[in-house]
Motif scaffolding. Structure first.
Motif, PDB file in Angstrom:
ATOM      1  N   TYR A 234     -11.421  15.675 -17.722  1.00  0.00           N
ATOM      2  CA  TYR A 234     -10.382  15.552 -16.692  1.00  0.00           C
ATOM      3  C   TYR A 234      -9.693  16.896 -16.471  1.00  0.00           C
ATOM      4  N   THR A 235      -9.121  17.074 -15.277  1.00  0.00           N
ATOM      5  CA  THR A 235      -8.589  18.392 -14.930  1.00  0.00           C
ATOM      6  C   THR A 235      -7.335  18.772 -15.716  1.00  0.00           C
ATOM      7  N   GLY A 236      -6.637  17.770 -16.284  1.00  0.00           N
ATOM      8  CA  GLY A 236      -5.458  18.088 -17.082  1.00  0.00           C
ATOM      9  C   GLY A 236      -4.232  18.460 -16.260  1.00  0.00           C
ATOM     10  N   LYS A 237      -4.216  18.093 -14.991  1.00  0.00           N
ATOM     11  CA  LYS A 237      -3.046  18.355 -14.146  1.00  0.00           C
ATOM     12  C   LYS A 237      -2.734  17.098 -13.340  1.00  0.00           C
ATOM     13  N   LEU A 238      -1.459  16.710 -13.355  1.00  0.00           N
ATOM     14  CA  LEU A 238      -1.116  15.465 -12.670  1.00  0.00           C
ATOM     15  C   LEU A 238       0.302  15.473 -12.124  1.00  0.00           C
ATOM     16  N   LEU A 239       0.432  14.947 -10.911  1.00  0.00           N
ATOM     17  CA  LEU A 239       1.742  14.778 -10.277  1.00  0.00           C
ATOM     18  C   LEU A 239       2.000  13.286 -10.057  1.00  0.00           C
ATOM     19  N   LEU A 240       3.092  12.798 -10.636  1.00  0.00           N
ATOM     20  CA  LEU A 240       3.474  11.392 -10.558  1.00  0.00           C
ATOM     21  C   LEU A 240       4.634  11.254  -9.577  1.00  0.00           C
ATOM     22  N   VAL A 241       4.373  10.530  -8.469  1.00  0.00           N
ATOM     23  CA  VAL A 241       5.373  10.408  -7.407  1.00  0.00           C
ATOM     24  C   VAL A 241       5.908   8.979  -7.368  1.00  0.00           C
ATOM     25  N   SER A 242       7.224   8.826  -7.289  1.00  0.00           N
ATOM     26  CA  SER A 242       7.812   7.513  -7.062  1.00  0.00           C
ATOM     27  C   SER A 242       8.651   7.524  -5.797  1.00  0.00           C
ATOM     28  N   MET A 243       8.383   6.548  -4.924  1.00  0.00           N
ATOM     29  CA  MET A 243       9.248   6.271  -3.776  1.00  0.00           C
ATOM     30  C   MET A 243       9.938   4.947  -4.096  1.00  0.00           C
ATOM     31  N   ASP A 244      11.218   5.033  -4.407  1.00  0.00           N
ATOM     32  CA  ASP A 244      11.972   3.894  -4.956  1.00  0.00           C
ATOM     33  C   ASP A 244      11.950   2.689  -4.017  1.00  0.00           C
ATOM     34  N   GLY A 245      11.729   1.510  -4.613  1.00  0.00           N
ATOM     35  CA  GLY A 245      11.833   0.270  -3.839  1.00  0.00           C
ATOM     36  C   GLY A 245      10.791   0.111  -2.748  1.00  0.00           C
ATOM     37  N   PHE A 246       9.594   0.680  -2.942  1.00  0.00           N
ATOM     38  CA  PHE A 246       8.518   0.603  -1.938  1.00  0.00           C
ATOM     39  C   PHE A 246       7.705  -0.658  -2.201  1.00  0.00           C
ATOM     40  N   ARG A 247       8.099  -1.747  -1.518  1.00  0.00           N
ATOM     41  CA  ARG A 247       7.406  -3.020  -1.706  1.00  0.00           C
ATOM     42  C   ARG A 247       5.962  -2.884  -1.248  1.00  0.00           C
ATOM     43  N   TYR A 248       5.038  -3.548  -1.972  1.00  0.00           N
ATOM     44  CA  TYR A 248       3.605  -3.358  -1.731  1.00  0.00           C
ATOM     45  C   TYR A 248       3.205  -3.612  -0.280  1.00  0.00           C
ATOM     46  N   ASP A 249       3.877  -4.601   0.364  1.00  0.00           N
ATOM     47  CA  ASP A 249       3.418  -4.985   1.704  1.00  0.00           C
ATOM     48  C   ASP A 249       4.141  -4.231   2.826  1.00  0.00           C
ATOM     49  N   TYR A 250       5.029  -3.312   2.497  1.00  0.00           N
ATOM     50  CA  TYR A 250       5.613  -2.464   3.547  1.00  0.00           C
ATOM     51  C   TYR A 250       4.508  -1.714   4.303  1.00  0.00           C
ATOM     52  N   LEU A 251       3.402  -1.439   3.588  1.00  0.00           N
ATOM     53  CA  LEU A 251       2.319  -0.683   4.219  1.00  0.00           C
ATOM     54  C   LEU A 251       1.624  -1.490   5.316  1.00  0.00           C
ATOM     55  N   ASP A 252       1.846  -2.821   5.322  1.00  0.00           N
ATOM     56  CA  ASP A 252       1.230  -3.639   6.365  1.00  0.00           C
ATOM     57  C   ASP A 252       2.169  -3.866   7.547  1.00  0.00           C
ATOM     58  N   LYS A 253       3.413  -3.409   7.426  1.00  0.00           N
ATOM     59  CA  LYS A 253       4.419  -3.691   8.453  1.00  0.00           C
ATOM     60  C   LYS A 253       4.325  -2.731   9.635  1.00  0.00           C
ATOM     61  N   VAL A 254       3.752  -1.560   9.400  1.00  0.00           N
ATOM     62  CA  VAL A 254       3.788  -0.515  10.409  1.00  0.00           C
ATOM     63  C   VAL A 254       2.600   0.414  10.147  1.00  0.00           C
ATOM     64  N   GLU A 255       2.197   1.159  11.173  1.00  0.00           N
ATOM     65  CA  GLU A 255       1.092   2.092  10.957  1.00  0.00           C
ATOM     66  C   GLU A 255       1.520   3.217  10.039  1.00  0.00           C
ATOM     67  N   THR A 256       0.717   3.432   8.981  1.00  0.00           N
ATOM     68  CA  THR A 256       1.002   4.491   8.016  1.00  0.00           C
ATOM     69  C   THR A 256      -0.270   5.326   7.842  1.00  0.00           C
ATOM     70  N   PRO A 257      -0.553   6.187   8.819  1.00  0.00           N
ATOM     71  CA  PRO A 257      -1.836   6.913   8.797  1.00  0.00           C
ATOM     72  C   PRO A 257      -2.024   7.754   7.536  1.00  0.00           C
ATOM     73  N   ASN A 258      -0.944   8.292   6.996  1.00  0.00           N
ATOM     74  CA  ASN A 258      -1.104   9.143   5.813  1.00  0.00           C
ATOM     75  C   ASN A 258      -1.410   8.329   4.556  1.00  0.00           C
ATOM     76  N   PHE A 259      -0.781   7.162   4.434  1.00  0.00           N
ATOM     77  CA  PHE A 259      -1.133   6.282   3.319  1.00  0.00           C
ATOM     78  C   PHE A 259      -2.573   5.801   3.479  1.00  0.00           C
TER      79      PHE A 259
END
Ligand code: NAG
Ligand code: NAG
Ligand code: NAG
Ligand code: NAG
Ligand code: NAG
Ligand code: ZN
Length: 429
Positions: free
Chosen positions: A21-46
């Motif tokens: 493994y590359t041994g480098k990692l970035l852990l990102v949290s977006m607080d309170g991001f409910r799993y189905d928010y991604l289905d509510k609106v177009e999220t091209p980057n996700f």
């Protein structure tokens, strides 16, 4: 050069050539991001992120489904009862003291070993652009780079700083935290047009992060995990219960935390009386500490009070005295979290992308305790004891794909070193 130093150098080279493994990692949290928010609106980057990486249908988080407990579970791989951050507000009978989200005394946090401590103890440089616990010296260790929390730092600036840590400061593991879409979910509710706008905004931040990874030549080196602590559900003033009117307060010593879950310390000997009062109240389920169901993993800690009352989804427990002390008026919030972690509305997102993640891949949900051992594995370090399982994550990780030309260069270097070693060894023998 002494032979032992040479051997060490050689061993280091072999490890760096052989590591999966590359041994480098970035852990990102977006607080309170409910799993189905991604289905509510177009999220091209996700969507693009998922096509080039892993997206799980949702992630199972931990009870209570609050911010500090779940972020510390993600960082330590421990259930809340084991790391000891069991609520955003707590009372510790041994310390005879209370905890709030601004408490930075190490003694509250030392029950767990967060990722940045594990990594730094094993020689890796770490950086935290916010994370609950990251401002605290835990087990004697601080991240190499960290900042005192502020809601207001521009979201893109946070990305730029973290990119610089990886690119020029030698950081191998970092965290990046955003307080949205949680704030908007509380104020406007999970079904509001405001949440849709905020989700779109966070999609833009993800797009910016991915672009900056490319611009800085980090996309084939740094693995990315994008996740969250909990979901969100609708609440209203008409679904709130005042504990003052449910209980005889002369039976109660303290109520250190209210909301979807109330923690109650009864007067010694009045436990059954308190339980009897609570049993008559609709929309709550009360447990004596010993009887809290095992699946919550929420029992074995002195900061969990002798009685907890869990509200049904969408209901809230208030203590008027507590409210008065804070803002002297009833809540105007439209959404909250903290309820039973089996409720779908409490579940957050999990996505991952990078050289050690499969592409366009999905699998069964993992638990948030699994992130800690996963990150340790991808950093090629030993995890501290934890409650996670690699069985659930192994399906979506992969060895570092060979970069054309690089592997040949590495093996030529390795064989030349072996030759040099043989020559040096011959001289010394
Ligand atoms: C706990 O602290 C409070 C003041 O904060 C004090 O009144 C009380 O006596 C202390 N209790 C114990 C058991 O030390
Ligand atoms: C509350 O409890 C106290 C002590 O147990 C008792 O004296 C009092 O009558 C109770 N009040 C009510 C309203 O039941
Ligand atoms: C995740 O939670 C769901 C229900 O809340 C449960 O059915 C499922 O077994 C859980 N999966 C894991 C891996 O914990
Ligand atoms: C991704 O996976 C889906 C479903 O398995 C498939 O239909 C699609 O063609 C894949 N896309 C790419 C770019 O591989
Ligand atoms: C979680 O892990 C900790 C540390 O190894 C351990 O003490 C605890 O018993 C574990 N909990 C469960 C439910 O296995
Ligand atoms: Zn949160």
């Amino acid at each position: 050069m002494s032979s032992s130093i040479f051997l060490l150098l050689l061993a280091g080279l072999v490890v760096s050539v052989m590591a999966d493994y590359t041994g480098k990692l970035l852990l990102v949290s977006m607080d309170g991001f409910r799993y189905d928010y991604l289905d509510k609106v177009e999220t091209p980057n996700f969507d693009d992120f998922a096509r080039h990486g892993v997206k799980l249908p949702y992630m199972n988080n931990s009870f209570v489904t609050k911010t500090f407990p779940n972020h510390y579970t993600i960082a330590t791989g421990l259930h809340e009862e084991s790391h000891g951050i069991t609520e955003n507000h707590m009372y510790d009978p041994e310390f005879n003291s209370t905890f709030s989200m601004r408490t930075h005394e190490p003694r509250w946090w030392n029950g767990g070993e967060p990722l940045w401590v594990t990594a730094k103890k094993q020689g890796l440089k770490t950086g935290t652009y916010y994370w609950p616990g990251s401002e605290v010296e835990i087990r004697g260790v601080r991240p190499d780079y960290w900042l005192p929390y502020s809601d207001d730092t521009p979201y893109r600036e946070r990305v730029d700083t973290v990119m610089d840590w990886f690119k020029t400061k030698g950081v191998k593991m970092a965290t990046l935290y955003y307080p949205e879409p949680d704030h908007t979910g509380h104020i406007s509710g999970p079904d509001s047009p405001q949440i849709i706008r905020k989700v779109k905004e966070m999609d833009g931040i993800l797009g910016y992060l991915v672009q900056k990874m490319k611009d800085n030549g980090l996309e084939n080196e740094v693995n990315l995990i994008v996740t969250s602590d909990h979901g969100m559900t609708s609440i209203s003033n008409t679904r709130s219960l005042d504990l003052q009117s449910c209980l005889n307060m002369s039976d109660v010593v303290r109520i250190p935390s209210v909301g979807p879950v109330a923690h109650i310390q009864p007067v010694a000997g009045r436990e059954d009386a308190v339980m009897a009062s609570l049993s008559n109240v609709p929309h709550i389920t009360a447990f004596k500490k010993d009887d809290i169901p095992d699946h919550f993993h929420y029992k074995n800690n002195r900061r969990i009070m002798p009685i907890i009352a869990i509200a049904d989804e969408g209901w809230m427990l208030y203590d008027v005295r507590w409210q008065c002390a804070r803002n002297n008026k009833k809540s105007t919030l439209k959404g909250t979290h903290g309820f039973d972690n089996r409720l779908m509305t409490m579940k957050p997102i999990f996505l991952a992308k990078g050289p050690n993640f499969k592409t366009n891949f999905t699998s069964d949900p993992i638990q948030n305790v699994d992130i800690y051992p996963l990150v340790c594995k991808l950093l090629n370090i030993e995890p501290a004891p934890n409650n996670g399982s690699l069985d659930r994550v192994n399906v979506f990780i992969q060895d570092t794909p060979p970069i054309p030309g690089a592997s040949t260069a590495a093996s030529i270097l390795l064989s030349e070193c072996l030759l040099a070693f043989t020559i040096v060894a011959n001289f010394m023998l």
